[in-house]
Each structure stands twice: as structure tokens, then as C-alpha cells.
Design a protein around this motif. Structure first.
Motif, mmCIF file in Angstrom:
data_model
loop_
_atom_site.group_PDB
_atom_site.id
_atom_site.type_symbol
_atom_site.label_atom_id
_atom_site.label_comp_id
_atom_site.label_asym_id
_atom_site.label_seq_id
_atom_site.Cartn_x
_atom_site.Cartn_y
_atom_site.Cartn_z
ATOM 1 N N ARG A 532 0.835 -1.205 0.000
ATOM 2 C CA ARG A 532 0.000 0.000 0.000
ATOM 3 C C ARG A 532 0.875 1.262 0.000
ATOM 4 N N VAL A 533 1.826 1.314 0.939
ATOM 5 C CA VAL A 533 2.663 2.505 1.083
ATOM 6 C C VAL A 533 3.580 2.675 -0.128
ATOM 7 N N LEU A 534 4.214 1.588 -0.578
ATOM 8 C CA LEU A 534 5.148 1.694 -1.697
ATOM 9 C C LEU A 534 4.424 2.008 -3.003
ATOM 10 N N SER A 535 3.191 1.537 -3.165
ATOM 11 C CA SER A 535 2.414 1.908 -4.356
ATOM 12 C C SER A 535 2.081 3.393 -4.317
ATOM 13 N N TYR A 536 1.709 3.892 -3.163
ATOM 14 C CA TYR A 536 1.435 5.318 -3.012
ATOM 15 C C TYR A 536 2.673 6.150 -3.345
ATOM 16 N N LEU A 537 3.830 5.655 -2.907
ATOM 17 C CA LEU A 537 5.092 6.370 -3.130
ATOM 18 C C LEU A 537 5.645 6.156 -4.534
ATOM 19 N N GLN A 538 4.967 5.346 -5.343
ATOM 20 C CA GLN A 538 5.402 5.045 -6.711
ATOM 21 C C GLN A 538 6.811 4.455 -6.719
ATOM 22 N N SER A 539 7.037 3.499 -5.837
ATOM 23 C CA SER A 539 8.332 2.817 -5.778
ATOM 24 C C SER A 539 8.639 2.172 -7.128
ATOM 25 N N PRO A 540 9.857 2.298 -7.623
ATOM 26 C CA PRO A 540 10.193 1.711 -8.927
ATOM 27 C C PRO A 540 10.277 0.190 -8.917
ATOM 28 N N THR A 541 10.278 -0.416 -7.718
ATOM 29 C CA THR A 541 10.395 -1.875 -7.649
ATOM 30 C C THR A 541 9.112 -2.569 -7.209
ATOM 31 N N VAL A 542 8.085 -1.809 -6.805
ATOM 32 C CA VAL A 542 6.909 -2.427 -6.201
ATOM 33 C C VAL A 542 6.148 -3.290 -7.205
ATOM 34 N N VAL A 543 6.109 -2.916 -8.471
ATOM 35 C CA VAL A 543 5.376 -3.704 -9.467
ATOM 36 C C VAL A 543 6.010 -5.071 -9.639
ATOM 37 N N GLY A 544 7.303 -5.095 -9.882
ATOM 38 C CA GLY A 544 7.981 -6.367 -10.121
ATOM 39 C C GLY A 544 7.917 -7.297 -8.932
ATOM 40 N N LYS A 545 8.155 -6.764 -7.742
ATOM 41 C CA LYS A 545 8.128 -7.600 -6.539
ATOM 42 C C LYS A 545 6.720 -8.140 -6.264
ATOM 43 N N THR A 546 5.726 -7.297 -6.461
ATOM 44 C CA THR A 546 4.364 -7.709 -6.155
ATOM 45 C C THR A 546 3.858 -8.741 -7.161
ATOM 46 N N LEU A 547 4.103 -8.512 -8.439
ATOM 47 C CA LEU A 547 3.655 -9.472 -9.450
ATOM 48 C C LEU A 547 4.339 -10.821 -9.281
ATOM 49 N N LYS A 548 5.557 -10.813 -8.804
ATOM 50 C CA LYS A 548 6.249 -12.080 -8.551
ATOM 51 C C LYS A 548 5.517 -12.867 -7.473
ATOM 52 N N MET A 549 5.025 -12.182 -6.434
ATOM 53 C CA MET A 549 4.252 -12.870 -5.388
ATOM 54 C C MET A 549 2.885 -13.300 -5.913
ATOM 55 N N MET A 550 2.284 -12.496 -6.784
ATOM 56 C CA MET A 550 0.977 -12.849 -7.336
ATOM 57 C C MET A 550 1.059 -14.058 -8.263
ATOM 58 N N ALA A 551 2.238 -14.294 -8.834
ATOM 59 C CA ALA A 551 2.409 -15.421 -9.755
ATOM 60 C C ALA A 551 2.487 -16.753 -9.036
ATOM 61 N N LYS A 598 1.874 4.191 -11.776
ATOM 62 C CA LYS A 598 1.828 4.630 -13.163
ATOM 63 C C LYS A 598 3.021 4.156 -13.991
ATOM 64 N N THR A 599 4.150 3.995 -13.381
ATOM 65 C CA THR A 599 5.336 3.602 -14.144
ATOM 66 C C THR A 599 6.404 3.156 -13.165
ATOM 67 N N PRO A 600 7.372 2.329 -13.561
ATOM 68 C CA PRO A 600 7.486 1.690 -14.875
ATOM 69 C C PRO A 600 6.790 0.331 -14.899
ATOM 70 N N TRP A 601 6.155 0.012 -16.027
ATOM 71 C CA TRP A 601 5.551 -1.289 -16.284
ATOM 72 C C TRP A 601 6.116 -1.825 -17.607
ATOM 73 N N THR A 602 6.477 -3.079 -17.619
ATOM 74 C CA THR A 602 6.833 -3.706 -18.893
ATOM 75 C C THR A 602 5.576 -4.273 -19.530
ATOM 76 N N LYS A 603 5.663 -4.615 -20.807
ATOM 77 C CA LYS A 603 4.524 -5.215 -21.494
ATOM 78 C C LYS A 603 4.109 -6.509 -20.802
ATOM 79 N N GLU A 604 5.085 -7.341 -20.409
ATOM 80 C CA GLU A 604 4.792 -8.611 -19.758
ATOM 81 C C GLU A 604 4.102 -8.376 -18.405
ATOM 82 N N GLN A 605 4.534 -7.351 -17.693
ATOM 83 C CA GLN A 605 3.918 -7.055 -16.398
ATOM 84 C C GLN A 605 2.469 -6.605 -16.575
ATOM 85 N N ARG A 606 2.236 -5.770 -17.579
ATOM 86 C CA ARG A 606 0.869 -5.332 -17.837
ATOM 87 C C ARG A 606 -0.020 -6.524 -18.198
#
Length: 825
Positions: A532-551, A598-606
Motif C-alpha cells: 500500500r505505502v510503496l504503491s502510493y510512493l510510486q516505488s520503482p520496484t513495487v510492481v515487479g516484486k508484487t507481481l512475482k508474489m501474485m504469480a 503509473k510507471t514503470p511497467w513492462t509489457k509482460e507485467q501489464r
């Protein structure tokens, strides 16, 4: 436990009393207990009873949910209407020389709290005083009235559709409410309580003369009733939002220990606070899905000691009375629930302890059949009155701090207890601090080294301090070594940081440096708050780390009440099937948070992220579940770039199902069905339930009603409908849907200034524009109405459910349908 087959002769409402036929009903009670049916309420003359109270002469005063008041004399048995113009009550209390009435419906008088007295001494109530007007809240409005143990106050519980009375002049908690969400909240997908904000449902107390009003506790969805236990502690039973089932913000019905200034964290839509937020109070035991109604203490009963110490809590949906057994745990309680009485077709509404030591209870509500019952104990255990167990030392310390909530606190006592090991004491200390002048304590904050104390201080500063003060405290919190904290303190730190940013923005403080290296954590709840906090802060690593757990495929761990359901046949295969098809609540929380990144997202992540929505839409949940999935996805698209949106659209993910597609055929010929004909259908025990389920879909019932987590969300979930409705009730609801419209499902009549009008469900309001669903079969079809063009908004008198849906069916097809509905227990 044993089954009791209740065979009682019921008295008629017409005088003189005429015996009716014996009625058979099965209930389960512990050994030694007996239940008797005393009276079948004639619906036409006396309505459907929902509340009751004893008068000084040992008679019951009862209330029809939509009608007047009645007096019940037990010996000789007699029921008579009161002459006074009063009714629509969902709370009654005879206190000293007056009847206090909590009116939730404007059917008879205005919504509010009244005092009724006998001004002439003829034994009839005739003088009516309105203590406070309340906005009509219906089933989420004013409810129970309970006297304090010392007799100085009357407590009133109210649901989340009625704002606080204007007379409230003191707040034991804070009056600095906020929604306090770090990420944008999604309102309920079906528009429920969309305009209702903090403090949500509440409990106030007022003096018997109505001159002084104080807010005791808030943050409930809809606590219908409450009772004081042997220690003089107030216990309430709060409702869930059943439409949220299958989401991470779903909170089951639960028992609440109502402490001074307590905040239980109800917010509308996705905004409900998790139990671990340090600025809220958790429940002491989760019950599970249901509809809380009456609550009564076992004090005064001639029951065994463990039941005299218990709190009895009633569930309307599942026809269950729970005995709540509490044990002191630090400065509060831990509790266990026992299914004390269970049945089917018994919509429980209220209970009181009688002068004879029995528990009297009622079934009714929403114009269904109503009846009065009595529970007595005839076993061999001792039923002598109990002596209260000693109050633990931690209770005494909490009470000492709570006395300081009146504003005369001792900082030397408060400050050391902000970091106390007991959560209830920390909470009481912080509320006491907030009642002191801000200047008396803020100067000490900068020198504080204890993280737990600093987190409590951060809450107080966020609520009462300036933006500059809040940012200074946030900078202090950012220096804490996250790796050295226990799980509980990690959660407190993350909430404290989030609360300051929610109220005062993040400023220049860089929390990413503090938190990013510790994400993910070994604890799921910590991961939720880090995400929640890192998404709010637009952390550059939160997308990759979170999607890895979702997988990672997750094995669902059902809550305790779900495990109970899996062992209890009364919950049925429909509940178990839905539990087996729940989404990963952890992944849904992650998806909810990532929508703002909002960013960064790769095509695979999207592609992984948006594929998740398509998979989640196939899972089961409450009536708002699929709407939430759709709305979160929509929000994520809004935060994507135009190029990304085109790319995502090309994948053709998340196609919406058509509720009118592939409908089963109907043989007919139909007829113009009326209530008597449907109510008197015979041979349902030989009907084809499988075909009945097909007729449920063929008649478009499934377009608006869900069963087993499947179906539409415009109308009530029918998964357990037969537990409270009989054939005649179904007949009336289907043939005459306008007769009873629950406030949860009603549409609004929007009159515009140009003379036109629109009927629909208001789902949201953004930038002074109302988003209105005007198709009961598909809430994704909406229109927008500018608020400036609106003249008035009133409840629509017309049900969104059209009449005549069964008129295509022949008699056998209708029998099959009704047998199917009656199988949903």
C-alpha cells in the motif's frame, strides 16, 4: 446439544382468544433447556415484530417494524395495541417511569428518539416527547436502547445511515474524523452507503431527561443491539457487509467490546480498516456472515453460571442465537462463540430476560411471519445468581486512563502507557492524550525514542497538528530501523506513516529508502501495508516484486467461521462451494494497490496484471465482488498511458457476460399469477429442484440475485433465503415486489430542475456528477447527472424488480422454481 420439536398451541390475535392448530418446529438447544412458542403474531393485524421491552407491570411492549406498538399480557394471555401514535421502532426501553422509543422508519412518526409517559395516571401512555430527530436510516438507522448499570445514562446504537444527533456535545474519542485512506477508495460497486463517511455507525449515551448527549464509540456498520456484562462492560454485535464477501476488505459479523472512545474502522466501499490498524479497536470474536439483531446478557436468567456470564447474540439470517463466552485478556476480552439455539425459518429479532429468569425472544422483521418464544432451563445444574469475577489489574489501568477522556488527564500517567504492551491500554492512553491541549505535549515528541510510543504520537499529531508538525514526526518515523521491529510494531509503523501522508501528504520525506529493501516481508499483513505505502510512493520496484508474489499459486486459508461452516450441514453445499471458489484475498489486495502505480511497467507485467482480472472475475464472491473487480480494473486503465490502453484492449481480456444469454427454455403456457395461487401451491415435495434452478435462470431471477456466489447483484443474495422465508413470503416478494423494498436495494427517484426525472441506483459521485445505474439487470450501464441539475433525491416507491417475471411459467414449472427457492437453506 439436542433437537427439540416444538409443539405448542398458539393463541389468536382476535379477542377472545381462540386456539389455533398446533405448529411444529425443530430447534437445537443445549441439554436441559426448553423452548416454548407463546404466540403467533397475526401479520395482517399486528405486522411483524422486531423489538420489545418489559413494563413495570411485567408486560411486554412490542413493536411492528412498520407499524404500531402492542402490549402483551402473559397471564391471562392478551395482546392489545397501544393507543398512542407511535411505531416503526427498532429499539424499546422502559426506564423508570417512561418508555423510550427508537424509531427507524417514518411509517408512523418521524425517525428519532422519543420519550413516552402517562400524563393522566390512567395507565395509558399519552404524552410524546421527541428527544432528537434523526435522518431516516431504516434498517441501518436507530436501534437498541440500553440503560447504564448505574442508571444515569441511556445508550443508543445506530447504524451507518443516520448521522450523529446534533445534540451530541461531547466526544469520548475524537471529533477529528477522517476517511484516512492512503490510496483512493473505491465506493461500493452497487452504490451502498456511498455518501456515508466517518464516523459511520455509532453508540451514544444520553441522560434520561434528554439534556446531555455524548458519543461513546463509532466506526460500526450496523450494530443493532448491545448489553452490559457482569463487569459493567458494554458488548455489541456489529454486522458485516455481505456484498464484500470474497474481498480483502470483507469483515465478518463480530462481537465488539465497546470501550471509551473506541473506533471500529467502518468506512464505505473498499475503505474498511483492517483490525490491525493501531488507531482502531478490533472485535473480540468473529462470528461470520449473518445479520445481527438482538443482544441480551445472561445476567438475571435462571440458567447455569456459564450462561449467566454469557452474552446472547441473535442472527436473523442463519436463525441462530450465539452464546458469547468471554474471558479477560489483558485490558479487554477474548471470546468464544457457542451456537446456543439453531433452527431454520426463524428470523430472530430481539430478546429480553424475563422476571421469571427465562429468555423471551421474537422472530419477524421485513413483514415475514412473526412469533414470540420463551427459553427456560429445566436441567440439574445450579442456577443460583452468580457473583462477578474479579476485574483484572489491566482493566483497572484502562479504566483509569478512560476517566481522563473527559479532558483532565495526567500526562505523567498517559505518556508511559502509550508504549504499553497491551493494545487496549495503548489506545486508551492515546485517546486521553488527544483530550489534552496540544501544546502541553507536542514539545516532548521530538525526544521520544520508543517506536511504539512514537507511532501513537504520530496518530495524535496527524489528527491535531499542523502539516509542518506532521512532517517532522514522519521524518522521525523514517529513521526507524524496520528490520529490528516485531511484526506488530511494523504494522503500527506503516499505519502511522500512512495516516500522516493521508492527512498531510508525504512532503519531502523519503520512505522508499526505509521500506523498499524490506519488501516482501515474511508476514502477509506486513506485505499488504508495504504494498500500500510503496504503491502510493510510486516505488520503482513495487510492481515487479508484487507481481512475482501474485504469480505464486496460493492455497486459501479459510477463516475460523468458514472451517465451522465446512463441518456444519446447516450452512449447506452452497456456502462450501463458494468458499472453495474464493479468490486469493492477498492477490486482490495487491491488485487493488498496483492500480495507482503509473510507471514503470513492462509489457509482460501489464499482461500478467490484466490477465489476473479476467481470472478473478470467474471466482465467487458477494454481490459487489465482480463490480469491484471491474472498477479496480477501470481505475488501473485510467492510470495507464494511452499507448498501454490500446495494447491492453488488443488482448481482449475481461469480456462482460450477458445476463440474457443462453437462457433455459420455458414450456408454458403461463398465466397471470397472483399471491394466493402461488402461496397455495401443493406437491412441492415432489417438484424437480434441478428444473427449478433452470426456471430461476429462465425467469431472469439469476440476472439480479446470486446463489452460491453466482448471479447478479441488484437484489438480495438468496443463498440462504429459505432459512427465513416461507412459501407465502416468496410469493408476495415475487408477485408484489413493490410492497417491501429494503433500503439496501431500493433505487432513487432523481427529480431534475428541468422537470424530468430518472430512476436508478446512485453508484458514485465524482466532481459534482452522480453516476447512476438505470438498468437493474446490468449495473455497468450508467448515466451521469450533474448535481447542479438535481432538484431532489428520494427513495423510489417502485421496486427495481419488475413484477410478472413468473407469468411465463406453467404450474409445474412454478412448483419447481418455488421448491428450488425453498431448498436454499
Amino acid at each position: 446439544m439436542k433437537f427439540l420439536r416444538i409443539l405448542t398451541i398458539v393463541a389468536s390475535a382476535h379477542l377472545p382468544l381462540v386456539p389455533l392448530q398446533a405448529e411444529e418446529l425443530e430447534m437445537t438447544l443445549p441439554d436441559g433447556f426448553k423452548v416454548e412458542k407463546l404466540y403467533q403474531v397475526p401479520k395482517k393485524e399486528q405486522g411483524s415484530w422486531v423489538s420489545m421491552a418489559w413494563d413495570p407491570q411485567g408486560r411486554l411492549i412490542t413493536s411492528d417494524q412498520y407499524g404500531g406498538l402492542f402490549r402483551v399480557t402473559l397471564k391471562p394471555f392478551k395482546v392489545e395495541p397501544l393507543k398512542v401514535k407511535m411505531g416503526g421502532a427498532q429499539g424499546l426501553l422502559w426506564f423508570k417511569d417512561a418508555l423510550y422509543v427508537s424509531v427507524a422508519s417514518n411509517a408512523v412518526v418521524e425517525c428519532g428518539v422519543y420519550k413516552l409517559t402517562d400524563s393522566t395516571g390512567d395507565g395509558e401512555l399519552d404524552k410524546v416527547e421527541l428527544f432528537t430527530k434523526l435522518r431516516q436510516g431504516g434498517e441501518h438507522g436507530p436501534h437498541a436502547l440500553v440503560p447504564s448499570p448505574d442508571g444515569k445514562w441511556i445508550y443508543l446504537a445506530c447504524g451507518n445511515h443516520s448521522p450523529l444527533p446534533k445534540q451530541v456535545d461531547f466526544f469520548y474519542g475524537t471529533d477529528s474524523w477522517g476517511e484516512d485512506h492512503l490510496l483512493p477508495r473505491q465506493p461500493d460497486a452497487r452504490g451502498h452507503a456511498r455518501t456515508m463517511k466517518a464516523p459511520g455507525g455509532w453508540i451514544v449515551r444520553f441522560t434520561p431527561d434528554g439534556k446531555k448527549w455524548e458519543l461513546v464509540s463509532n466506526g460500526y456498520r450496523n450494530a443493532y443491539d448491545m448489553a452490559f456484562n457482569e463487569h459493567g462492560e458494554l458488548i455489541a454485535y456489529d454486522s458485516d457487509m455481505e456484498w464484500d464477501f470474497g474481498t480483502p476488505w470483507y469483515r465478518p459479523t463480530r462481537i465488539a467490546h465497546v470501550t471509551s472512545g473506541s473506533e471500529f474502522g467502518w468506512r464505505n466501499g473498499t475503505g474498511k480498516w483492517p483490525d490491525y490498524y493501531l488507531d482502531s479497536v478490533p472485535g473480540i470474536v468473529d462470528i461470520g456472515p449473518g445479520s445481527p439483531t438482538g443482544v441480551v446478557a445472561g445476567l438475571g436468567t435462571k440458567f447455569p453460571a456459564r450462561y449467566q456470564r454469557a452474552i446472547f447474540a441473535m442472527d436473523w439470517t442463519f436463525a441462530t442465537i450465539y452464546a458469547i463466552h468471554m474471558k479477560p485478556d489483558g485490558a479487554t476480552y477474548k471470546a468464544e462463540k457457542e451456537e446456543f439455539l439453531t433452527s431454520t425459518g426463524l428470523p430472530l429479532t430481539d430478546a429480553v430476560v424475563g422476571p421469571d429468569g427465562a429468555i423471551y425472544f421474537m422472530a419477524g422483521g421485513r413483514r415475514v411471519d412473526s412469533a414470540l418464544y420463551r427459553i427456560t432451563y429445566e436441567g440439574n445444574e445450579d442456577v443460583s445468581p452468580i457473583k462477578p469475577t474479579p476485574v483484572p489489574e489491566d482493566f483497572a489501568l484502562r479504566h483509569k486512563l478512560e476517566k481522563m477522556h473527559a479532558g483532565s488527564g495526567d500526562l505523567a500517567v498517559i505518556w508511559p502507557n502509550l508504549g504499553h504492551d497491551d493494545r487496549a491500554i495503548r489506545y486508551a492512553a492515546r485517546i486521553a492524550l488527544e483530550h489534552l491541549p496540544y501544546a502541553d505535549w507536542f514539545g516532548k515528541v521530538a525526544a521520544e525514542k520508543d517506536t511504539r510510543t512514537l507511532c501513537q504520537l504520530a496518530v495524535a499529531v496527524a489528527r491535531h497538528g499542523s502539516k509542518e508538525d506532521a512532517h517532522a514526526v514522519l521524518a522521525q518515523l523514517a529513521t526507524v530501523d524496520f528490520s529490528k521491529l516485531s511484526t506488530d510494531v511494523k504494522l503500527e509503523l506503516l499505519r502511522a506513516e500512512a495516516l500522516i501522508m493521508a492527512r498531510h501528504e508525504k512532503g519531502s520525506v523519503d520512505l522508499v529508502a526505509q521500506l523498499d529493501a524490506h519488501y516482501p516481508d515474511s508476514d502477509d499483513n506486513v506485505n499488504r501495508e508495504l504494498c500500500r505505502v510503496l504503491s502510493y510512493l510510486q516505488s520503482p520496484t513495487v510492481v515487479g516484486k508484487t507481481l512475482k508474489m501474485m504469480a505464486v499459486e496460493k492455497k486459501q486459508t479459510p477463516p475460523d467461521w468458514a472451517l465451522l461452516a465446512s463441518r456444519n450441514p446447516k450452512y449447506g453445499t452452497d456456502v462450501i462451494g463458494m468458499l472453495n471458489n474464493l479468490p486469493s484475498l492477498q492477490d486482490m489486495h495487491y491488485a487493488y494497490c498496483l492500480r495507482v502505480v503509473k510507471t514503470p511497467w513492462t509489457k509482460e507485467q501489464r499482461k500478467q496484471y490484466f490477465t489476473w482480472f479476467s481470472q478473478a472475475a470467474k471466482k465467487s464472491g458477494g454481490q459487489s465482488y465482480k463490480g469491484f473487480i471491474k472498477n479496480i480494473r477501470k481505475s488501473a486503465l485510467e492510470n495507464a498511458t494511452e499507448e498501454e490502453r490500446k495494447m491492453i484492449a488488443s488482448w481482449k481480456l475481461g469480456e462482460v457476460n450477458n445476463p440474457f444469454a443462453d437462457l433455459p427454455p420455458v414450456k408454458g403456457p403461463g398465466r397471470n399469477w397472483r399471491v394466493p395461487a402461488v402461496s397455495n401451491l401443493k406437491g412441492l415435495d415432489k417438484a424437480d429442484i434441478v428444473n427449478g434452478e433452470r426456471m430461476f435462470r429462465a425467469s431472469l431471477c439469476a440476472a439480479c440475485h446470486s446463489v452460491k456466489g453466482q448471479g447478479g447483484g441488484a437484489g438480495p443474495d438468496l443463498s440462504h433465503a429459505a432459512g427465513r422465508f416461507k412459501l407465502a413470503d416468496f410469493a408476495e416478494a415475487i408477485v408484489e415486489p413493490h410492497k417491501v423494498i429494503s433500503d439496501q436495494y431500493e433505487f432513487s427517484l432523481i427529480r431534475k430542475r428541468d422537470g424530468s426525472f430518472l430512476t436508478g441506483k446512485i453508484l458514485d459521485e465524482k466532481d459534482a456528477v452522480l453516476i447512476v445505474a438505470n438498468n437493474a439487470f446490468d449495473f455497468s450501464k450508467t448515466v451521469e447527472v450533474a448535481e447542479v441539475d438535481v432538484k431532489s433525491i428520494t427513495p423510489s416507491p417502485v421496486s427495481p424488480m419488475p413484477p410478472g417475471l413468473i407469468n411465463r411459467l406453467n404450474e409445474q414449472e412454478l412448483k419447481d422454481l418455488m421448491a428450488y427457492l425453498l431448498s436454499l437453506k
